[in-house]
Scaffold this motif. Structure first.
Motif, short mmCIF file in Angstrom:
data_model
loop_
_atom_site.label_atom_id
_atom_site.label_comp_id
_atom_site.label_asym_id
_atom_site.label_seq_id
_atom_site.Cartn_x
_atom_site.Cartn_y
_atom_site.Cartn_z
N CYS A 37 18.12 17.76 104.17
CA CYS A 37 16.60 18.38 104.33
C CYS A 37 15.02 18.09 103.69
O CYS A 37 13.96 18.83 103.06
CB CYS A 37 16.62 19.50 105.16
N TYR A 38 14.59 17.41 104.51
CA TYR A 38 13.67 16.42 103.42
C TYR A 38 11.79 16.75 103.42
O TYR A 38 10.72 16.30 103.34
CB TYR A 38 13.19 14.51 103.23
N SER A 39 11.97 17.41 104.92
CA SER A 39 10.08 18.05 104.95
C SER A 39 10.81 19.54 105.81
O SER A 39 11.79 20.35 105.81
CB SER A 39 10.33 16.90 105.80
N PRO A 40 9.85 20.10 105.93
CA PRO A 40 9.50 21.60 106.37
C PRO A 40 10.37 21.64 108.26
O PRO A 40 11.41 22.51 108.18
CB PRO A 40 8.13 22.26 105.99
N ARG A 41 10.10 20.18 108.60
CA ARG A 41 10.15 20.84 110.22
C ARG A 41 12.26 20.46 109.91
O ARG A 41 12.57 21.40 110.49
CB ARG A 41 9.37 19.60 111.21
N ILE A 42 12.60 19.54 109.21
CA ILE A 42 13.88 19.31 109.55
C ILE A 42 14.61 20.33 108.32
O ILE A 42 15.65 21.01 108.88
CB ILE A 42 14.61 18.37 108.72
N LEU A 43 14.56 20.78 107.72
CA LEU A 43 15.25 21.98 106.84
C LEU A 43 15.06 23.60 108.42
O LEU A 43 16.14 24.17 108.50
CB LEU A 43 14.13 22.56 105.72
N PHE A 44 13.62 23.95 108.53
CA PHE A 44 13.98 24.92 109.29
C PHE A 44 14.53 24.81 110.88
O PHE A 44 15.21 25.47 111.11
CB PHE A 44 11.78 24.94 110.11
N GLU A 45 14.58 23.61 111.03
CA GLU A 45 15.64 23.05 112.48
C GLU A 45 16.94 23.37 111.96
O GLU A 45 17.91 23.74 112.57
CB GLU A 45 15.01 21.86 113.14
N SER A 46 17.16 22.59 111.02
CA SER A 46 19.03 22.48 110.35
C SER A 46 18.99 23.90 110.05
O SER A 46 20.63 23.65 110.86
CB SER A 46 19.00 21.78 109.25
N ILE A 47 18.55 25.05 109.97
CA ILE A 47 18.82 26.23 109.21
C ILE A 47 19.27 27.00 110.94
O ILE A 47 20.03 27.42 111.34
CB ILE A 47 17.92 27.43 109.02
N LEU A 52 23.16 28.93 115.85
CA LEU A 52 22.45 28.81 117.29
C LEU A 52 24.16 28.06 117.88
O LEU A 52 23.96 27.20 118.81
CB LEU A 52 21.81 28.53 118.05
N PHE A 53 24.62 27.09 116.41
CA PHE A 53 25.78 26.30 117.08
C PHE A 53 25.51 25.31 117.44
O PHE A 53 26.54 25.02 118.94
CB PHE A 53 26.75 27.20 116.91
N HIS A 54 24.66 24.69 117.25
CA HIS A 54 24.03 23.35 118.07
C HIS A 54 23.99 22.39 117.22
O HIS A 54 23.71 21.96 115.74
CB HIS A 54 22.38 23.63 118.32
N ARG A 55 24.87 21.73 117.63
CA ARG A 55 24.89 19.96 117.07
C ARG A 55 24.42 19.15 117.42
O ARG A 55 24.09 18.66 118.90
CB ARG A 55 27.25 19.65 117.42
N LYS A 56 23.82 17.98 116.64
CA LYS A 56 23.21 16.89 116.88
C LYS A 56 23.94 15.50 117.34
O LYS A 56 24.48 15.10 116.48
CB LYS A 56 21.98 16.84 116.27
N ASP A 57 24.23 15.35 118.92
CA ASP A 57 25.16 14.36 119.41
C ASP A 57 24.88 13.15 120.45
O ASP A 57 23.40 13.94 120.93
CB ASP A 57 26.35 14.89 119.71
N SER A 58 25.40 12.67 120.72
CA SER A 58 25.09 12.00 122.00
C SER A 58 24.29 12.41 123.30
O SER A 58 23.72 12.36 124.02
CB SER A 58 25.62 10.59 121.85
N GLY A 59 25.30 14.12 123.94
CA GLY A 59 25.13 14.67 124.64
C GLY A 59 23.65 15.29 124.64
O GLY A 59 23.33 15.44 125.48
N HIS A 60 23.41 16.30 123.16
CA HIS A 60 21.58 16.66 122.50
C HIS A 60 20.48 15.16 122.41
O HIS A 60 19.91 15.55 122.19
CB HIS A 60 22.13 17.01 122.24
N SER A 61 21.12 14.14 123.00
CA SER A 61 20.19 12.79 122.13
C SER A 61 19.93 12.88 120.92
O SER A 61 18.39 12.20 120.17
CB SER A 61 18.80 13.64 123.59
#
Length: 457
Positions: A37-47, A52-61
């Motif tokens: 998580c090499y930037s504030p935005r990526i760190l915030f969104e990862s947490i 929220l039990f959200h997985r970044k996959d093809s179904g969520h683009s």
């Protein structure tokens, strides 16, 4: 709970122990590494995605559930997500307790921030670091615990703002007995591997105690150590140990150099250069073949550290900015102005005065700054000149070895003398004890242009 800062050297088990404790106690936690998580935005969104039990996959683009760039938005989203998670934990606490037979079920959520020292390199580090340390006071949620994991000490995070300092928890480096216990685990032939560790562990512990580096080095060395054995399950006796030691001994010195990431010239080119020198020396009888060789073993990183100490002792500190720029290269174009006779006389007097005074002292910070400059210069020159070169797994620019451990070894060998503390700076000062001939010989072994960076030259 108050925030906790887990710190210590690399590869000392900080992350592994922290995560295994939470898994063993079945405590809910959110883990984020500031390397991935090499930037504030990526760190915030990862947490937020984990809460929220959200997985970044093809179904969520491959997108996050909530886009969050500002710390204020992150606090609002985080508080909302934490409240939902804590409510569910409290509702299920009775069921979990009955299943775990009285073990602590945990109604808190722990946020783990790993590799916190990487935040200092971010563009907005001046605002993100205070924000993370103040996050406990901003949320005001007693069910949330913050744990920071760092390779640097708490002194490197002192800020000029008010915040509750985290509780420091130090992980010391592994001792030789600890490393032996770690490497002996899960060995099929414990007696054979114990005899192997008797040979290689102590020499390697003098230069590094990081488990990942030692594991990479020991893996290939153990294969070489057991080559003479037809039966890998045999328990070696004393005669067999002596035979195996004689077989592995020539490979230990080369493996010590390959442990570090500061890369020397490729072996093929080095052999070609040696053949060229022998050819030239046969034509010129007055040239010695072994002029560039040093009669003792020293790792590549220790050589660079010794050269850094020599430059720090011989050059005035005011010239560091003109000798090195931010990329580590010599800023020679700034010194091409024609000097007047008066300035030349002043320079000669300063050189003679400096020569009479002998090597000067320098603080640790200046040594590390010069060390970083010349090692980055060496790596850049190799990357530009070589198309096929020896590399070590892991491409970060920082040294894999512990520089402070190298400095301690050089002090014990009397290459560098540790002086008293400066009453104004309050820090320990050092002074090199090597001659210019030895420093030039070490620099030639690395093909480093030492004379280009000497003030008297």
């Amino acid at each position: 709970m108050f925030p906790i800062l887990v710190y210590g050297g690399p590869s000392t088990g900080k992350t592994s122990v922290t995560l295994q404790v939470f898994r063993h106690l079945n405590r809910p936690f959110i883990y984020s590494s500031c390397i991935t998580c090499y930037s504030p935005r990526i760190l915030f969104e990862s947490i937020l995605n984990q809460l929220l039990f959200h997985r970044k996959d093809s179904g969520h683009s491959y997108s996050s559930l909530k886009r969050c760039e500002r710390p204020s938005d992150f606090v609002n989203y985080l508080r909302e997500a934490l409240e939902n998670v804590i409510t569910n934990l409290k509702g299920n606490s009775g069921k979990v307790s009955s299943k775990m037979s009285g073990r602590p079920d945990g109604t808190m959520v722990y946020l783990v921030f790993d590799n916190l020292e990487c935040v200092r390199d971010w563009d907005k580090s001046s605002t993100i670091l205070p924000f993370l340390f103040n996050l406990n006071d901003i949320l005001k949620m007693p069910e949330v615990g913050l744990i920071f994991i760092s390779n640097t000490s708490p002194d490197t995070y002192y800020l000029n703002i008010g915040y509750a300092e985290p509780i420091p928890l130090y992980f010391p480096d592994y001792t030789e007995d600890d490393l032996r216990h770690i490497f002996m685990a899960n060995q099929t032939n414990s007696r054979l591997y114990a005899s192997f560790l008797d040979v290689v562990l102590r020499p390697f512990c003098r230069v590094t105690r990081q488990v990942d580096e030692l594991a990479a080095a020991f893996s290939s060395l153990f294969k070489k150590y057991s080559e003479p054995l037809s039966d890998k399950e045999v328990a070696p006796n004393e005669e067999m140990k002596r035979r195996l030691f004689s077989h592995i001994r020539p490979h230990i010195a080369s493996a010590l150099n390959e442990t570090f990431q500061v890369r020397s010239q490729p072996l093929l080119k080095a052999e070609t250069n040696q053949e060229t020198k022998k050819t030239n020396s046969s034509r010129m009888p007055g040239v010695r073949e072994d002029f560039d060789k040093i009669d003792f073993h020293m790792s590549t990183s220790a050589k660079y550290l010794l050269i850094s100490a020599f430059l720090a002792s011989r050059n005035p500190a005011t010239l560091d900015a003109s000798l090195f720029d931010s990329t580590g290269v010599s800023d020679s174009h700034k010194r091409k102005r024609k000097a007047s006779e008066k300035s030349m006389d002043q320079k000669e007097m300063a050189e003679q005065e400096l020569l009479m005074k002998g090597p000067g002292t320098f603080p640790l910070e200046r040594l590390l700054a010069i060390f970083q400059c010349i090692t980055s210069l060496a790596e850049d020159s190799l990357d530009e000149e070589e198309s096929h070169e020896l590399t070590v797994e892991g491409g970060s620019r920082g040294l894999m070895s512990d520089v402070l451990l190298q400095l301690s070894s050089l002090c014990n060998a009397n290459f560098i003398i540790k002086g008293g503390s400066c009453p104004l700076e309050g820090s320990t000062r050092y002074r090199t004890a090597v001659s210019e001939d030895l420093a030039l010989k070490v620099a030639r072994s690395l093909k480093f242009p030492l004379s280009k960076y000497l003030y008297r030259r």
